[in-house]
Design a protein around this motif. Sequence first.
Motif, PDB file in Angstrom:
ATOM      1  N   TRP A   7      43.510  43.890  52.442  1.00  5.91           N
ATOM      2  CA  TRP A   7      44.465  42.853  52.841  1.00  5.91           C
ATOM      3  C   TRP A   7      43.877  41.464  52.593  1.00  5.91           C
ATOM      4  N   VAL A   8      42.623  41.285  52.990  1.00  6.40           N
ATOM      5  CA  VAL A   8      41.974  39.987  52.803  1.00  6.40           C
ATOM      6  C   VAL A   8      41.838  39.666  51.316  1.00  6.40           C
ATOM      7  N   ALA A   9      41.385  40.654  50.537  1.00 12.25           N
ATOM      8  CA  ALA A   9      41.205  40.433  49.103  1.00 12.25           C
ATOM      9  C   ALA A   9      42.530  40.083  48.436  1.00 12.25           C
ATOM     10  N   GLY A  10      43.574  40.818  48.786  1.00  8.48           N
ATOM     11  CA  GLY A  10      44.877  40.548  48.205  1.00  8.48           C
ATOM     12  C   GLY A  10      45.379  39.161  48.553  1.00  8.48           C
ATOM     13  N   ALA A  11      45.235  38.788  49.820  1.00  2.64           N
ATOM     14  CA  ALA A  11      45.713  37.475  50.254  1.00  2.64           C
ATOM     15  C   ALA A  11      44.957  36.357  49.547  1.00  2.64           C
ATOM     16  N   VAL A  12      43.631  36.512  49.413  1.00  2.87           N
ATOM     17  CA  VAL A  12      42.821  35.464  48.785  1.00  2.87           C
ATOM     18  C   VAL A  12      43.163  35.324  47.302  1.00  2.87           C
ATOM     19  N   LEU A  13      43.188  36.443  46.578  1.00  4.77           N
ATOM     20  CA  LEU A  13      43.424  36.373  45.139  1.00  4.77           C
ATOM     21  C   LEU A  13      44.837  35.915  44.800  1.00  4.77           C
ATOM     22  N   VAL A  14      45.820  36.378  45.558  1.00  6.67           N
ATOM     23  CA  VAL A  14      47.197  35.944  45.303  1.00  6.67           C
ATOM     24  C   VAL A  14      47.339  34.455  45.582  1.00  6.67           C
ATOM     25  N   ALA A  15      46.708  33.976  46.666  1.00  6.30           N
ATOM     26  CA  ALA A  15      46.791  32.552  47.000  1.00  6.30           C
ATOM     27  C   ALA A  15      46.117  31.685  45.941  1.00  6.30           C
ATOM     28  N   VAL A  16      45.011  32.176  45.372  1.00  4.38           N
ATOM     29  CA  VAL A  16      44.266  31.395  44.379  1.00  4.38           C
ATOM     30  C   VAL A  16      44.952  31.419  43.019  1.00  4.38           C
ATOM     31  N   ALA A  17      45.316  32.616  42.550  1.00  2.42           N
ATOM     32  CA  ALA A  17      45.854  32.754  41.188  1.00  2.42           C
ATOM     33  C   ALA A  17      47.356  32.508  41.103  1.00  2.42           C
ATOM     34  N   ARG A  18      48.072  32.715  42.210  1.00  5.51           N
ATOM     35  CA  ARG A  18      49.536  32.563  42.232  1.00  5.51           C
ATOM     36  C   ARG A  18      50.194  33.264  41.044  1.00  5.51           C
ATOM     37  N   PRO A  19      50.031  34.582  40.945  1.00 10.78           N
ATOM     38  CA  PRO A  19      50.577  35.313  39.799  1.00 10.78           C
ATOM     39  C   PRO A  19      52.104  35.378  39.827  1.00 10.78           C
ATOM     40  N   ARG A  20      52.684  35.607  38.673  1.00  9.73           N
ATOM     41  CA  ARG A  20      54.131  35.791  38.547  1.00  9.73           C
ATOM     42  C   ARG A  20      54.381  37.141  37.871  1.00  9.73           C
ATOM     43  N   PRO A  21      54.227  38.219  38.631  1.00  9.80           N
ATOM     44  CA  PRO A  21      54.298  39.562  38.036  1.00  9.80           C
ATOM     45  C   PRO A  21      55.658  39.910  37.460  1.00  9.80           C
ATOM     46  N   TRP A  22      56.710  39.233  37.907  1.00  6.69           N
ATOM     47  CA  TRP A  22      58.029  39.536  37.365  1.00  6.69           C
ATOM     48  C   TRP A  22      58.147  39.160  35.887  1.00  6.69           C
ATOM     49  N   ARG A  23      57.171  38.397  35.396  1.00  7.48           N
ATOM     50  CA  ARG A  23      57.171  38.024  33.984  1.00  7.48           C
ATOM     51  C   ARG A  23      56.330  38.973  33.128  1.00  7.48           C
ATOM     52  N   PHE A  24      55.667  39.944  33.739  1.00  9.50           N
ATOM     53  CA  PHE A  24      54.816  40.861  32.994  1.00  9.50           C
ATOM     54  C   PHE A  24      55.664  41.796  32.130  1.00  9.50           C
ATOM     55  N   THR A  25      55.126  42.135  30.974  1.00 12.31           N
ATOM     56  CA  THR A  25      55.745  43.135  30.121  1.00 12.31           C
ATOM     57  C   THR A  25      55.224  44.525  30.510  1.00 12.31           C
ATOM     58  N   ALA A  26      55.816  45.570  29.915  1.00 18.41           N
ATOM     59  CA  ALA A  26      55.357  46.928  30.197  1.00 18.41           C
ATOM     60  C   ALA A  26      53.900  47.104  29.783  1.00 18.41           C
ATOM     61  N   ALA A  27      53.518  46.502  28.652  1.00 16.85           N
ATOM     62  CA  ALA A  27      52.133  46.596  28.185  1.00 16.85           C
ATOM     63  C   ALA A  27      51.167  45.912  29.141  1.00 16.85           C
ATOM     64  N   GLN A  28      51.612  44.879  29.834  1.00 18.08           N
ATOM     65  CA  GLN A  28      50.765  44.182  30.806  1.00 18.08           C
ATOM     66  C   GLN A  28      50.708  44.940  32.133  1.00 18.08           C
ATOM     67  N   TRP A  29      51.792  45.607  32.482  1.00 15.10           N
ATOM     68  CA  TRP A  29      51.832  46.319  33.754  1.00 15.10           C
ATOM     69  C   TRP A  29      50.912  47.538  33.749  1.00 15.10           C
ATOM     70  N   ARG A  30      50.739  48.167  32.611  1.00 15.68           N
ATOM     71  CA  ARG A  30      49.930  49.393  32.564  1.00 15.68           C
ATOM     72  C   ARG A  30      48.494  49.157  33.041  1.00 15.68           C
ATOM     73  N   PRO A  31      47.756  48.181  32.496  1.00 15.26           N
ATOM     74  CA  PRO A  31      46.406  47.964  33.023  1.00 15.26           C
ATOM     75  C   PRO A  31      46.400  47.431  34.456  1.00 15.26           C
ATOM     76  N   VAL A  32      47.441  46.700  34.851  1.00 15.66           N
ATOM     77  CA  VAL A  32      47.511  46.221  36.231  1.00 15.66           C
ATOM     78  C   VAL A  32      47.575  47.399  37.194  1.00 15.66           C
ATOM     79  N   LEU A  33      48.457  48.350  36.919  1.00 20.41           N
ATOM     80  CA  LEU A  33      48.605  49.506  37.807  1.00 20.41           C
ATOM     81  C   LEU A  33      47.367  50.394  37.771  1.00 20.41           C
ATOM     82  N   LEU A  34      46.745  50.500  36.598  1.00 20.18           N
ATOM     83  CA  LEU A  34      45.506  51.272  36.511  1.00 20.18           C
ATOM     84  C   LEU A  34      44.413  50.606  37.333  1.00 20.18           C
ATOM     85  N   LEU A  35      44.368  49.277  37.306  1.00 24.47           N
ATOM     86  CA  LEU A  35      43.373  48.563  38.098  1.00 24.47           C
ATOM     87  C   LEU A  35      43.619  48.758  39.591  1.00 24.47           C
TER      88      LEU A  35
END
Length: 308
Positions: free
Chosen positions: A68-96
């Motif tokens: 929870w702490v790691a997720g909150a810190v990284l999301v707050a710092v990077a401010r990702p926009r996952p809704w813009r990811f393509t299928a090719a980008q989602w695959r390594p994200v989900l594997l990670l």
Amino acid sequence: MRTEQPLADGVQQAAERPVAPVTPLAGGAWVGVAMMAGSALSNQVGAAVGALAFPAIGAVGVVAVRQWVAGAVLVAVARPRPWRFTAAQWRPVLLLVVVFATMNLSLYTAVDRVGLGLAVTLEFLGPLALALRGARGRGPLLCALVAAGGVVVLTRPQPTTDYVGIGLGLLAAGCWAAYILVNRELGARVPGGAGPATAAGISALVFLPVGLVVLGQHPPSAATAACAVTAGVLASAVPLFVDLQALRRVATGAYGVFMSINPVLAAVVGLVVLGEGLGWDAWAGIVAIVGANVASQLLARRATVATR
């Protein structure tokens, strides 16, 4: 306990890039060295403090809070926009996500069973194996043999040997190696830290129901909750920011060498904070594995310079 912490992809890729010849450290570089040492110490102290909460909420509860702490810190710092990811980008994200969650859970469970020093040393075999992968010549082979000897010393069969704990430590090692490889691929497909941040955020969501069930069944005291949160801060937030700053001051190739202090610090912190003493044979195994990593990194430096 490095690679269980959520490093941004920039840190990991920096550690993988070719390095320049070794030069004397300037003042700023010495500051970077001190920062990386402090980051490693923070990481291991965080793991030890988290272990203090094991009797109350178990390794799963501590890992959930840390996620929870790691997720909150990284999301707050990077401010990702996952809704813009393509299928090719989602695959390594989900594997990670899978690798990241498995790495933390297996490592913390190993810490609970075999102690901090042994668990972190076994986990350290992951990046060491990557450093030796594909290496040629007698030097890398000798490093591999020395590391293997260190593992034999650390895990030699005894009536009290916890094979499950050792297996979990080795699983964490495999996950750390996978984490490096997946993060490298993710960095090539998703710019900036959006990929690791999204993975950490999803992992935090996955552990949300798990953590709530554990904490609901075993309501933590204020001290227990503080230990779990402190583990998340010291082993996630602090190393993330400090490592990024340190890598601006030191040669990126030195990252692998500096990682070598983690097993040693884990053993010392385990002794001071958790009272986990190690015999001379265990220390010999740790020194062998750490020495093999340092030697392999220096050999890689020399090979890189020679090919230029």
